[in-house]
Motif scaffolding. Structure first.
Motif, PDB file in Angstrom:
ATOM      1  N   PHE A   1       0.550  12.597  12.512  1.00  0.00           N
ATOM      2  CA  PHE A   1      -0.059  13.547  11.908  1.00  0.00           C
ATOM      3  C   PHE A   1       0.454  14.667  11.064  1.00  0.00           C
ATOM      4  CE2 PHE A   1      -2.786  17.595  12.627  1.00  0.00           C
ATOM      5  CZ  PHE A   1      -4.017  17.140  11.773  1.00  0.00           C
ATOM      6  N   CYS A   2       1.583  15.079  11.626  1.00  0.00           N
ATOM      7  CA  CYS A   2       2.333  16.060  10.802  1.00  0.00           C
ATOM      8  C   CYS A   2       2.846  15.486   9.594  1.00  0.00           C
ATOM      9  CB  CYS A   2       3.350  16.536  11.639  1.00  0.00           C
ATOM     10  SG  CYS A   2       4.477  18.011  10.982  1.00  0.00           S
ATOM     11  N   ALA A   3       3.399  14.397   9.556  1.00  0.00           N
ATOM     12  CA  ALA A   3       3.657  13.733   8.110  1.00  0.00           C
ATOM     13  C   ALA A   3       2.775  13.494   7.404  1.00  0.00           C
ATOM     14  CB  ALA A   3       4.615  12.275   8.600  1.00  0.00           C
ATOM     15  N   GLN A   4       1.345  12.936   7.934  1.00  0.00           N
ATOM     16  CA  GLN A   4       0.278  12.871   7.133  1.00  0.00           C
ATOM     17  C   GLN A   4      -0.317  14.009   6.352  1.00  0.00           C
ATOM     18  OE1 GLN A   4      -1.063   9.842   6.659  1.00  0.00           O
ATOM     19  NE2 GLN A   4      -2.768  10.431   5.529  1.00  0.00           N
ATOM     20  N   LEU A   5      -0.128  15.201   7.203  1.00  0.00           N
ATOM     21  CA  LEU A   5      -0.563  16.389   6.522  1.00  0.00           C
ATOM     22  C   LEU A   5       0.383  16.709   5.571  1.00  0.00           C
ATOM     23  CD1 LEU A   5      -1.629  18.988   9.629  1.00  0.00           C
ATOM     24  CD2 LEU A   5      -3.160  18.166   7.638  1.00  0.00           C
ATOM     25  N   TYR A   6       1.678  16.666   5.761  1.00  0.00           N
ATOM     26  CA  TYR A   6       2.562  17.033   4.749  1.00  0.00           C
ATOM     27  C   TYR A   6       2.684  16.189   3.501  1.00  0.00           C
ATOM     28  CZ  TYR A   6       7.344  18.409   2.622  1.00  0.00           C
ATOM     29  OH  TYR A   6       8.177  18.692   1.931  1.00  0.00           O
ATOM     30  N   LEU A   7       2.484  15.083   3.767  1.00  0.00           N
ATOM     31  CA  LEU A   7       2.373  14.028   2.488  1.00  0.00           C
ATOM     32  C   LEU A   7       1.259  14.238   1.741  1.00  0.00           C
ATOM     33  CD1 LEU A   7       4.126  10.873   4.024  1.00  0.00           C
ATOM     34  CD2 LEU A   7       5.035  12.416   2.637  1.00  0.00           C
ATOM     35  N   ASN A   8       0.012  14.483   1.960  1.00  0.00           N
ATOM     36  CA  ASN A   8      -1.363  14.330   1.618  1.00  0.00           C
ATOM     37  C   ASN A   8      -1.783  15.726   1.425  1.00  0.00           C
ATOM     38  OD1 ASN A   8      -1.254  11.311   1.293  1.00  0.00           O
ATOM     39  ND2 ASN A   8      -1.594  11.336   3.411  1.00  0.00           N
ATOM     40  N   SER A   9      -1.242  16.681   1.556  1.00  0.00           N
ATOM     41  CA  SER A   9      -1.844  17.683   1.242  1.00  0.00           C
ATOM     42  C   SER A   9      -0.808  18.978   0.579  1.00  0.00           C
ATOM     43  CB  SER A   9      -2.315  18.573   2.403  1.00  0.00           C
ATOM     44  OG  SER A   9      -1.224  19.065   3.249  1.00  0.00           O
ATOM     45  N   GLU A  10      -1.092  19.756  -0.311  1.00  0.00           N
ATOM     46  CA  GLU A  10      -0.259  20.783  -0.761  1.00  0.00           C
ATOM     47  C   GLU A  10       0.572  21.553   0.169  1.00  0.00           C
ATOM     48  OE1 GLU A  10      -2.196  23.464  -3.558  1.00  0.00           O
ATOM     49  OE2 GLU A  10      -3.454  21.923  -4.393  1.00  0.00           O
TER      50      GLU A  10
ATOM     51  N   LEU B   1       0.785  -1.127  -0.192  1.00  0.00           N
ATOM     52  CA  LEU B   1       0.180  -0.042   0.088  1.00  0.00           C
ATOM     53  C   LEU B   1       0.945   1.134   0.005  1.00  0.00           C
ATOM     54  CD1 LEU B   1      -2.507  -1.224   2.713  1.00  0.00           C
ATOM     55  CD2 LEU B   1      -2.749  -1.385   0.148  1.00  0.00           C
ATOM     56  N   THR B   2       0.353   2.324   0.029  1.00  0.00           N
ATOM     57  CA  THR B   2       1.133   3.487  -0.083  1.00  0.00           C
ATOM     58  C   THR B   2       1.534   3.893   1.126  1.00  0.00           C
ATOM     59  OG1 THR B   2      -1.060   4.809   0.304  1.00  0.00           O
ATOM     60  CG2 THR B   2      -0.369   4.278  -1.961  1.00  0.00           C
ATOM     61  N   ILE B   3       2.440   4.942   1.335  1.00  0.00           N
ATOM     62  CA  ILE B   3       2.864   5.708   2.505  1.00  0.00           C
ATOM     63  C   ILE B   3       1.766   6.289   3.289  1.00  0.00           C
ATOM     64  CG2 ILE B   3       3.568   7.800   1.585  1.00  0.00           C
ATOM     65  CD1 ILE B   3       5.611   5.673   4.128  1.00  0.00           C
ATOM     66  N   SER B   4       0.756   6.755   2.752  1.00  0.00           N
ATOM     67  CA  SER B   4      -0.195   7.321   3.552  1.00  0.00           C
ATOM     68  C   SER B   4      -0.946   6.283   4.502  1.00  0.00           C
ATOM     69  CB  SER B   4      -1.215   8.267   2.662  1.00  0.00           C
ATOM     70  OG  SER B   4      -2.000   7.484   1.737  1.00  0.00           O
TER      71      SER B   4
ATOM     72  N   TYR C   1       5.786  21.580  11.622  1.00  0.00           N
ATOM     73  CA  TYR C   1       4.864  21.907  10.271  1.00  0.00           C
ATOM     74  C   TYR C   1       5.360  22.960   9.744  1.00  0.00           C
ATOM     75  CZ  TYR C   1       0.848  21.465   7.440  1.00  0.00           C
ATOM     76  OH  TYR C   1       0.069  21.526   6.117  1.00  0.00           O
ATOM     77  N   GLY C   2       5.601  24.305  10.472  1.00  0.00           N
ATOM     78  CA  GLY C   2       6.088  25.446   9.977  1.00  0.00           C
ATOM     79  C   GLY C   2       7.106  25.211   9.292  1.00  0.00           C
ATOM     80  N   LEU C   3       8.150  24.700   9.846  1.00  0.00           N
ATOM     81  CA  LEU C   3       9.308  24.533   9.193  1.00  0.00           C
ATOM     82  C   LEU C   3       9.266  23.624   7.863  1.00  0.00           C
ATOM     83  CD1 LEU C   3      11.969  24.192  12.112  1.00  0.00           C
ATOM     84  CD2 LEU C   3      11.823  25.919  10.759  1.00  0.00           C
ATOM     85  N   ILE C   4       8.570  22.631   7.782  1.00  0.00           N
ATOM     86  CA  ILE C   4       8.785  21.848   6.655  1.00  0.00           C
ATOM     87  C   ILE C   4       7.930  22.302   5.436  1.00  0.00           C
ATOM     88  CG2 ILE C   4       9.258  19.487   7.962  1.00  0.00           C
ATOM     89  CD1 ILE C   4       6.304  18.854   7.864  1.00  0.00           C
ATOM     90  N   ASN C   5       7.219  23.697   5.855  1.00  0.00           N
ATOM     91  CA  ASN C   5       6.414  24.177   4.894  1.00  0.00           C
ATOM     92  C   ASN C   5       7.216  25.586   4.452  1.00  0.00           C
ATOM     93  OD1 ASN C   5       3.760  22.813   3.992  1.00  0.00           O
ATOM     94  ND2 ASN C   5       3.666  22.668   6.248  1.00  0.00           N
ATOM     95  N   LEU C   6       8.195  26.048   5.048  1.00  0.00           N
ATOM     96  CA  LEU C   6       8.990  27.129   4.400  1.00  0.00           C
ATOM     97  C   LEU C   6       9.527  26.759   3.193  1.00  0.00           C
ATOM     98  CD1 LEU C   6      10.344  28.527   7.734  1.00  0.00           C
ATOM     99  CD2 LEU C   6       8.652  29.263   6.719  1.00  0.00           C
ATOM    100  N   GLU C   7       9.699  27.918   2.477  1.00  0.00           N
ATOM    101  CA  GLU C   7      10.592  27.467   1.298  1.00  0.00           C
ATOM    102  C   GLU C   7      11.976  27.373   1.443  1.00  0.00           C
ATOM    103  OE1 GLU C   7       9.936  28.079  -2.077  1.00  0.00           O
ATOM    104  OE2 GLU C   7       7.910  27.833  -1.651  1.00  0.00           O
ATOM    105  N   GLN C   8      12.711  26.163   0.839  1.00  0.00           N
ATOM    106  CA  GLN C   8      14.193  25.957   1.258  1.00  0.00           C
ATOM    107  C   GLN C   8      15.055  26.902   0.797  1.00  0.00           C
ATOM    108  OE1 GLN C   8      14.313  23.255   3.443  1.00  0.00           O
ATOM    109  NE2 GLN C   8      12.472  23.331   3.584  1.00  0.00           N
TER     110      GLN C   8
END
Length: 146
Positions: free
Chosen positions: A84-93, A51-54, A139-146
């Motif tokens: 939960f943070c990983a789920q949000l990051y992997l399955n949303s824009e 199955l998928t990672i999600s 969550y804020g850090l992983i959504n910042l521009e790198q």
């Protein structure tokens, strides 16, 4: 009092699960939680190999909730926050508001550190004082521009 069982469960990082007590070396409790997490992660991978990672993350989330409810170890909720943070990051824009999450998490952490710790039961409020702000910061850090 040191028993053979306590020694063996401490050496195998399983004293919390098997005997519901801390390991012989008290600081080993952190390693025991990590071992529980990685065992759950391994089970999730085995159960969801095709199955998928999600789906793996959802499975881990469910298993973690079961562990928290059965063993009443509130720190496991922080592992659930990570899932939960990983789920949000992997399955949303990617969120445009990474900086806002980061700043809000830092402010929340800073304000909670100003609380009077003598009158607070840290075992029950750890999730609020450290867990929620940490979730927002990560969550804020992983959504910042790198």
């Amino acid at each position: 009092d040191v028993s053979i069982n306590h020694l063996l469960t401490s050496m195998t990082f399983s004293s919390l699960l098997v005997q519901n007590q801390t390991p012989l070396l008290y600081l080993g409790w952190t390693l025991e939680y990590e071992m529980i997490f990685y065992c759950i992660f391994m089970l999730g991978i085995i159960l969801n190999r095709s199955l998928t990672i999600s789906n793996i993350i959802i499975t881990l989330f469910i298993i973690s909730i079961i562990i928290v409810s059965n063993y009443n170890h509130l720190i496991m909720i922080e592992f659930i926050f990570g899932i939960f943070c990983a789920q949000l990051y992997l399955n949303s824009e990617k969120s445009k508001y990474g900086l806002i999450f980061l700043i809000f998490g830092i402010l929340l952490l800073s304000s909670s550190l100003l609380l009077d710790f003598e009158n607070i039961n840290l075992a029950q409020s750890r999730v609020i004082i450290w867990g929620i702000p940490s979730l927002l910061i990560v969550y804020g850090l992983i959504n910042l521009e790198q």
